[in-house]
Design a protein around this motif. Structure first.
Motif, short mmCIF file in Angstrom:
data_model
loop_
_atom_site.label_atom_id
_atom_site.label_comp_id
_atom_site.label_asym_id
_atom_site.label_seq_id
_atom_site.Cartn_x
_atom_site.Cartn_y
_atom_site.Cartn_z
N TYR A 83 -7.17 41.76 -39.85
CA TYR A 83 -6.10 42.58 -40.44
C TYR A 83 -4.79 42.32 -39.68
O TYR A 83 -3.73 42.11 -40.27
CB TYR A 83 -6.50 44.06 -40.34
N PHE A 84 -4.87 42.29 -38.35
CA PHE A 84 -3.69 42.05 -37.50
C PHE A 84 -3.08 40.67 -37.80
O PHE A 84 -1.88 40.53 -37.95
CB PHE A 84 -4.12 42.16 -36.03
N LEU A 85 -3.98 39.64 -37.91
CA LEU A 85 -3.50 38.28 -38.20
C LEU A 85 -2.75 38.24 -39.53
O LEU A 85 -1.71 37.60 -39.66
CB LEU A 85 -4.67 37.30 -38.25
N TRP A 86 -3.31 38.95 -40.51
CA TRP A 86 -2.69 38.97 -41.85
C TRP A 86 -1.28 39.58 -41.78
O TRP A 86 -0.33 39.04 -42.30
CB TRP A 86 -3.59 39.78 -42.81
N GLN B 220 1.23 41.30 -49.43
CA GLN B 220 0.88 41.74 -48.08
C GLN B 220 -0.04 42.95 -48.11
O GLN B 220 -1.09 42.98 -47.46
CB GLN B 220 2.15 42.07 -47.29
N SER B 221 0.34 43.97 -48.91
CA SER B 221 -0.50 45.17 -48.87
C SER B 221 -1.84 44.95 -49.56
O SER B 221 -2.86 45.46 -49.11
CB SER B 221 0.24 46.39 -49.43
N LEU C 197 -7.55 44.53 -48.90
CA LEU C 197 -8.80 43.79 -49.12
C LEU C 197 -9.57 43.64 -47.80
O LEU C 197 -10.78 43.91 -47.73
CB LEU C 197 -8.47 42.42 -49.72
N ILE C 198 -8.85 43.23 -46.75
CA ILE C 198 -9.51 43.03 -45.45
C ILE C 198 -10.12 44.36 -44.96
O ILE C 198 -11.26 44.43 -44.53
CB ILE C 198 -8.52 42.47 -44.40
N ILE D 280 -16.68 48.34 -46.17
CA ILE D 280 -17.92 48.21 -46.96
C ILE D 280 -19.02 47.62 -46.10
O ILE D 280 -20.18 48.09 -46.09
CB ILE D 280 -17.67 47.34 -48.23
N THR D 281 -18.65 46.57 -45.30
CA THR D 281 -19.65 45.95 -44.42
C THR D 281 -20.22 46.99 -43.47
O THR D 281 -21.44 47.09 -43.27
CB THR D 281 -18.99 44.80 -43.60
N LEU D 282 -19.31 47.81 -42.90
CA LEU D 282 -19.77 48.84 -41.96
C LEU D 282 -20.69 49.84 -42.67
O LEU D 282 -21.75 50.20 -42.14
CB LEU D 282 -18.57 49.57 -41.36
N SER D 283 -20.30 50.25 -43.89
CA SER D 283 -21.11 51.24 -44.61
C SER D 283 -22.50 50.68 -44.89
O SER D 283 -23.52 51.38 -44.74
CB SER D 283 -20.46 51.60 -45.95
N LEU D 284 -22.53 49.38 -45.29
CA LEU D 284 -23.82 48.75 -45.59
C LEU D 284 -24.72 48.75 -44.36
O LEU D 284 -25.89 49.12 -44.41
CB LEU D 284 -23.61 47.31 -46.05
#
Ligand code: ATP
Length: 724
Positions: free
Chosen positions: A318-321, A391-392, A397-398, A404-408
């Protein structure tokens, strides 16, 4: 050799900032103020020629050239380019694909495509652009630079925090209290679910709910108190920091205000706010964010380390983006700012110039230009929106993928029985809480850069020597009964000017008499008067009053015994009385009236319903140029000065008014030293001494009759005005 970007600190600082970057690239560090001084920086900024001379002074070998776009590919970078005819930038690199990397002191390092670059660089009627190629000569390394060190540091501002210690302690205590409440929340959630819901213990849930309500109310009350204390602290700090700034500003020499734009000084006022807010809000936010981040991270790691790692990796992307868009955003923000400023000045011009526009039938052309600008603004708005959306959307998305990954993973851990359902809810809460500190860290990069630039800008003012510097000794008196002011070989060159404006002037000005200065426009009359007014103390040569050195007389003392009427004298937005008794805490009304009579303005003031109490100035009753001049004369007389300086003080008056004032003054100024500049010879023909100035020198000197007999320049001036 590595290139480091330097932001310009003033509106017209781009030239010195480019030279600073180049010098730094080759290993020498100069402060911007030193480079400004060496380049003769003024409100107009610097020209290519002045930049070239400045480079020579620090040992660089400059070559000003006109180049075609193709030849740019075969020269060594960095090179200074003249940009949009009013700015300097440094060309750093041209890529194989035609992209051009430029260090723009007003924006940062920006990359342009070929078309954008050529639009900025090429002169409008030419297929070439101007460039200043700079090479290093051995002389460059012989000089050490001045290190670009600052006398003003964050440490200096931190000393202000001493006076708000109680507020800082209270804010910190409030923070610890809120932190404790936040830290127990995930455990409360976990036990509500695991013990209360799973164990079907409603009594426990009730108890926990009451505890939560109490905690929430206390946290809100503490938040309220904290905001009030923060505001009080900010007010105390602002007041003391800004008062000190005003004190510093009022101690600067008058020539400082000649050199710097009002906007630059205003910006420095804002800079104090930036630093104050950085020291209080940002520093406290960062401190709280770090503590929050560390504590929540420990709790999350204690629940499950895998989740913490995924959280970190997600935020890293997210920071890189966000970072990837920083350069483009900088460029767009600057373009937006330029367009906005252009639109504003265009609109103001349309309104202010409407009379001229109508008188010249230029309504259509002016309106079409305005419409053209609106179309550009509209297109720019679209471009900005496109970038914002990309940008937003990318950032969202990131974040979503990470969440979602964390929830899974959390769901899988619950299914596998590795964590309880209560832990799952607590983890979601902790991840939500961790996002706050992450955004603060991203914001910190920007605000610390802003604070650093603000500090650099304030250093500029801090480094200007005060008019009555502590290391100089001034006297607060004049010698007894001096006969004359004696000027010996007095010369003056404006900063940045090629040649002296006043050159080797030798002159006696009798004390207690009237001396008039006449001569062609641009001959140096005002400059000579300003030297005598102590506006420019850095003149060459000597001036003595009796046996006292003029440079050693305290400027504030000199101004207390002198009255001035300058042609751009200022009328404040205040009553007429206060405008005349400027600087007097207890104005003497009778004396104000007397001065108004001498300046032949009392009749006009008497005709106003509020008399001396009438408000004039930008928001008050409108007055004519002649009325303004008469109020300025009354102001000068109010001080009961020993010396009077008039620069075109009566040129807006009709002959009748001027004659009355001059007759009044004749009686009043007996034994006063009066120095008058006037184009109208009737004003000065009775002066004890008349000086005719031309090309920075006194060409003729004597009284009216003597100069007429001389049949020189004065005689020919008189003939042209047919006064005899
Ligand atoms: N602040 C300044 N910075 C640089 N140059 C200046 C500045 N003020 C005046 N000059 C230059 O100095 C020269 C002398 O100006 P000055 O105002 O002393 O002339 P003057 O005889 O009073 O003219 P006028 O009768 O038109 O007022 C001019 O060439 C002017 O361009």
């Amino acid at each position: 050799m590595s290139f480091k970007f330097i932001k310009q600190l003033n509106v017209m600082d781009c030239g010195p900032a480019c030279i600073k970057m180049i010098a730094q690239y080759y290993g020498r560090n100069y402060s911007l103020e030193t480079l400004r001084r060496l380049s003769g920086y003024s409100k107009q900024g610097t020209t290519m020629f002045e930049l070239s001379k400045l480079s020579e002074k620090i040992g660089l070998r400059p070559r000003g050239v006109q180049l075609s776009p193709e030849s740019l590919l075969y020269i060594d970078y960095p090179v200074i380019l003249h940009w949009k005819n009013n700015h300097f930038v440094i060309l750093l690199k041209i890529s194989k694909f035609g992209y051009v990397k430029v260090a723009d002191p007003a924006i940062g390092i920006v990359t342009y495509n070929k078309e954008e670059f050529l639009q900025g660089w090429l002169t409008s009627n030419n297929k070439r652009g101007n460039a200043l190629l700079v090479e290093v000569s051995p002389k460059f390394y012989e000089q050490e630079g001045d290190g670009g060190k600052y006398t003003l540091t964050f440490g200096f501002f931190l000393t202000y925090l001493n006076q708000v210690k109680p507020q800082i302690i209270a804010i910190f205590a409030a923070f610890i209290f809120t932190l404790m409440i936040q830290m127990v929340t995930p455990f409360i959630m976990k036990s509500t679910i695991d013990i209360g819901i799973e164990g079907r213990n409603f009594g426990f849930i009730e108890l926990v709910t009451i505890a939560q309500i109490v905690l929430m109310i206390s946290s809100t009350v503490v938040g309220f108190i904290r905001s009030r204390i923060s505001l009080r602290m900010a007010n105390i700090l602002n007041l003391s920091i800004l008062s000190d700034f005003w004190i510093k500003l009022s101690r600067l020499p008058i020539s400082y205000f000649d050199r710097y734009h009002t906007g630059d000084t205003m910006k420095r006022l804002g800079d104090h706010g930036v630093i104050q807010s950085f020291m209080t809000n940002t520093a406290i936010n960062i401190l709280t964010s770090i503590i929050n981040f560390v504590l929540y991270s420990i709790i999350l790691v204690s629940f499950n380390i895998q989740l913490f790692i995924i959280f970190l990796v997600g935020n890293f992307f997210y920071f890189l983006w966000i970072r990837a868009f920083m350069g483009v955003r900088r460029k767009l923000n600057h373009q937006g700012f330029e367009l906005g400023a252009k639109n504003q000045s265009n609109t103001i011009e349309l309104i202010q110039g409407m009379q001229e526009i109508k008188l010249n039938n230029a309504e259509h052309i002016k309106r079409w230009r305005w419409e053209g600008l609106q179309t550009t603004l509209f297109q720019f708005g679209f471009k900005m929106m496109n970038y914002n959306q990309v940008q937003s959307a990318g950032g969202l998305l990131i974040s979503q993928i990470k969440d979602i990954t964390l929830s899974l993973i959390v769901a899988k851990l619950v299914i596998d029985g590795q964590i309880s359902f209560g832990t799952m809810v607590s983890v979601q809460y902790i991840i939500g809480q961790l996002s706050g500190p992450i955004s603060s860290f991203i914001g910190l990069v920007q605000s610390s850069q802003d604070a650093k630039i603000s500090l650099e800008r304030l250093n500029d003012i801090h480094e200007v020597e005060e008019e009555e510097a502590k290391n100089r000794i001034f006297v607060n008196h004049l010698p007894e009964n001096p006969n004359q002011m004696k000027l010996s070989s007095v010369s003056y060159t404006y900063p940045g000017a090629e040649s002296a404006v006043i050159e080797g002037v030798n002159l006696d000005i009798p004390i207690g008499k009237m001396t008039a200065i006449v001569g062609e426009s641009g001959g140096g009359k005002t400059t000579l008067l300003k030297i005598l007014m102590k506006s420019y103390d850095d003149f060459k040569g000597t001036i003595n009053i009796g046996d006292s050195d003029f440079k050693k007389i305290s400027p504030s003392y000199w101004r207390s015994i002198s009255g001035f009427v300058i042609h751009d004298g200022y009328i404040f937005n205040d009553t007429i009385g206060n405008n005349i008794a400027l600087g007097d805490e207890t104005p003497n009304k009778d004396w104000i009236i007397e001065c108004c009579n001498l300046a032949n303005i009392y009749e006009f003031i008497g005709s106003l319903p509020n008399g001396l109490e009438t408000i004039i100035g930008s928001e008050g009753v409108g007055i004519s140029q002649g009325q303004k001049q008469r109020i300025l004369i009354a102001r000068a007389l109010y001080k009961k000065p020993k010396f009077l300086f008039f620069d075109e003080a009566t040129n807006a008056l009709d002959v009748n008014n001027e004659t009355i004032i001059l007759n009044n003054l004749k009686k009043h100024i007996v034994n006063k030293t009066v120095i008058v500049i006037a184009h109208r010879l009737s004003t000065i023909k009775d002066a004890d001494q008349i000086l005719l100035m031309k090309g920075g020198q006194v060409m003729e000197r004597g009284n009216h009759n003597e100069l007429i007999e001389l049949k020189g320049e004065y005689w020919s001036l008189v003939r042209k005005q047919i006064v005899y």
